[in-house]
Design a protein around this motif. Structure first.
Motif, short mmCIF file in Angstrom:
data_model
loop_
_atom_site.label_atom_id
_atom_site.label_comp_id
_atom_site.label_asym_id
_atom_site.label_seq_id
_atom_site.Cartn_x
_atom_site.Cartn_y
_atom_site.Cartn_z
N PRO A 49 0.81 -1.23 0.00
CA PRO A 49 0.00 0.00 0.00
C PRO A 49 0.84 1.27 0.00
O PRO A 49 0.48 2.26 -0.66
CB PRO A 49 -0.82 -0.13 1.29
N LEU A 50 1.97 1.23 0.71
CA LEU A 50 2.84 2.41 0.71
C LEU A 50 3.36 2.71 -0.69
O LEU A 50 3.39 3.88 -1.12
CB LEU A 50 4.02 2.19 1.66
N ALA A 51 3.76 1.68 -1.41
CA ALA A 51 4.28 1.88 -2.75
C ALA A 51 3.20 2.43 -3.69
O ALA A 51 3.45 3.36 -4.47
CB ALA A 51 4.86 0.58 -3.30
N LEU A 52 1.99 1.87 -3.62
CA LEU A 52 0.92 2.33 -4.50
C LEU A 52 0.53 3.78 -4.20
O LEU A 52 0.35 4.59 -5.11
CB LEU A 52 -0.30 1.41 -4.34
N VAL A 53 0.42 4.11 -2.91
CA VAL A 53 0.06 5.49 -2.55
C VAL A 53 1.18 6.45 -2.93
O VAL A 53 0.94 7.56 -3.43
CB VAL A 53 -0.25 5.57 -1.05
N ALA A 54 2.43 6.04 -2.71
CA ALA A 54 3.55 6.91 -3.06
C ALA A 54 3.62 7.15 -4.57
O ALA A 54 3.91 8.26 -5.02
CB ALA A 54 4.86 6.29 -2.57
N ILE A 55 3.36 6.11 -5.37
CA ILE A 55 3.34 6.29 -6.83
C ILE A 55 2.24 7.26 -7.23
O ILE A 55 2.44 8.13 -8.09
CB ILE A 55 3.16 4.92 -7.51
N GLY A 56 1.07 7.10 -6.63
CA GLY A 56 -0.02 8.04 -6.93
C GLY A 56 0.31 9.47 -6.56
O GLY A 56 0.01 10.41 -7.32
N GLY A 58 3.34 10.73 -6.36
CA GLY A 58 4.36 11.20 -7.30
C GLY A 58 3.76 11.64 -8.62
O GLY A 58 4.16 12.67 -9.19
N ILE A 59 2.80 10.87 -9.15
CA ILE A 59 2.13 11.26 -10.39
C ILE A 59 1.37 12.57 -10.22
O ILE A 59 1.40 13.46 -11.09
CB ILE A 59 1.20 10.13 -10.86
N ALA A 60 0.68 12.72 -9.07
CA ALA A 60 -0.07 13.95 -8.82
C ALA A 60 0.86 15.16 -8.70
O ALA A 60 0.54 16.25 -9.17
CB ALA A 60 -0.90 13.79 -7.54
N ILE A 61 2.03 14.96 -8.09
CA ILE A 61 2.99 16.06 -7.99
C ILE A 61 3.48 16.49 -9.36
O ILE A 61 3.63 17.69 -9.64
CB ILE A 61 4.16 15.65 -7.07
N HIS A 65 2.73 20.21 -11.28
CA HIS A 65 3.90 21.06 -11.59
C HIS A 65 4.48 21.70 -10.32
O HIS A 65 4.75 22.90 -10.27
CB HIS A 65 3.53 22.16 -12.59
N ILE A 66 4.62 20.89 -9.28
CA ILE A 66 5.23 21.36 -8.03
C ILE A 66 6.75 21.32 -8.20
O ILE A 66 7.33 20.26 -8.45
CB ILE A 66 4.80 20.49 -6.83
N SER A 67 7.39 22.45 -8.06
CA SER A 67 8.84 22.52 -8.21
C SER A 67 9.53 22.16 -6.90
O SER A 67 8.92 22.13 -5.83
CB SER A 67 9.26 23.93 -8.65
N ARG A 68 10.82 21.90 -7.00
CA ARG A 68 11.59 21.57 -5.80
C ARG A 68 11.71 22.75 -4.85
O ARG A 68 11.95 22.56 -3.66
CB ARG A 68 12.98 21.09 -6.20
N GLY A 69 11.58 23.96 -5.36
CA GLY A 69 11.68 25.13 -4.50
C GLY A 69 10.56 25.22 -3.48
O GLY A 69 10.69 25.92 -2.48
N ALA A 70 9.45 24.50 -3.71
CA ALA A 70 8.35 24.52 -2.75
C ALA A 70 8.62 23.63 -1.55
O ALA A 70 7.99 23.78 -0.50
CB ALA A 70 7.05 24.10 -3.42
N LEU A 126 1.25 13.83 1.13
CA LEU A 126 -0.14 13.93 0.68
C LEU A 126 -0.81 15.20 1.20
O LEU A 126 -1.49 15.91 0.46
CB LEU A 126 -0.91 12.69 1.16
N GLY A 127 -0.59 15.50 2.48
CA GLY A 127 -1.16 16.73 3.02
C GLY A 127 -0.57 17.99 2.39
O GLY A 127 -1.30 18.95 2.12
#
Length: 274
Positions: A49-56, A58-61, A65-70, A126-127
């Protein structure tokens, strides 16, 4: 001459500039996804579940278009605490074990600590993603829409939504005010104190002054916000804006439901039999 890189502060409850498919989603959809993924990781905090949620996430990020500066700068003391926690957990032992000749090295405690850390990081990401892509003004109407069935039980959903919206609006302002107060305190000249008792007394006095100033600032901000809300028609308008899901929201909710149900089924059947 090189200058030290300034640490990036934590910026929450403020959407990043620009727009994207994630920005355009209904706030209620994001709330439901957060609740669903949080419940999934609360009952099934395993690697799948951690891997699936983390992949989701990552795709949402990427879509948002969230940059590393945020991303905020991780303080050094936090890395030290994580290292101490990992070493302490590794001493607990447990399966699995690695056999090297006559020595047995147990990784059970370390893996549990890593899993708990990853769960915390995933939920935090996620938050933060929801915070960076959601306008605070859209939260109250979404909460009212989601809580409409509770009105049959005479639960004051509208009042709760208004209180939540005002809290989310006030949090960034108060955070900036406290940072300003702390910066002003650091600019004050420090008296030379020779005894430890005098230093403790001075520290207690400064903490009381800082708390008193913070309460004063919070009351002033609350008075200004109350006048602004009254001038705009009262608190009823905060939660009265039209709000509801669209086609993209149903797609996201369907994908999230598939991830949650698939994770539960795999944990209960395939992985449980291994």
């Amino acid at each position: 001459m090189t200058t030290a890189r300034q640490p990036r502060p934590v910026v929450l409850l403020r959407p990043v500039p620009g727009t994207s498919a994630i920005h355009e989603l209904w706030a209620g959809t994001k709330i439901l996804v957060v609740l669903g993924f949080s419940a999934l990781l609360a009952f099934y905090p395993d690697w799948l579940p951690l891997a699936l949620v983390a992949i989701g996430i990552g795709i949402a990020i990427r879509l948002a278009h969230i940059s590393r500066g945020a991303l905020p700068t991780v303080p050094r003391w936090l890395w030290i605490l994580l290292l101490i926690g990992a070493v302490t957990a590794a001493l607990g032992g447990g399966t699995p074990e690695l056999h090297l000749g006559s020595y047995d090295i147990a990784f059970g405690g370390l893996l549990k600590f890593l899993r708990a850390t990853v769960v915390a990081v995933v939920l935090l990401a996620l938050g933060m993603l929801v915070s960076w892509t959601t306008n605070v003004a859209d939260v109250a109407p979404a909460v009212v829409k989601l809580g409409r069935p509770l009105k049959a039980f005479r639960i004051p959903v509208d009042d709760w939504a208004v209180a939540l919206a005002l809290s989310l609006r006030a949090f960034p302002m108060l955070l900036d005010e406290f940072r300003l107060l702390y910066a002003a305190r650091r600019l004050r000249p420090r008296p030379v104190l020779t005894s430890r008792r005098a230093r403790r007394r001075r520290w207690a006095i400064e903490m009381v002054d800082l708390m008193a100033a913070g309460i004063t600032v919070a009351l002033r901000r609350a008075d200004e916000m109350g006048d602004a809300i009254t001038a705009r028609g009262g608190t009823g308008l905060i939660s009265a804006a039209p709000s509801g899901p669209r086609r993209a929201d149903w797609v996201v909710l369907t994908i999230s439901a598939v991830v949650i149900v698939g994770s539960v089924v795999l944990q209960a059947t395939v992985l449980a039999g291994i």
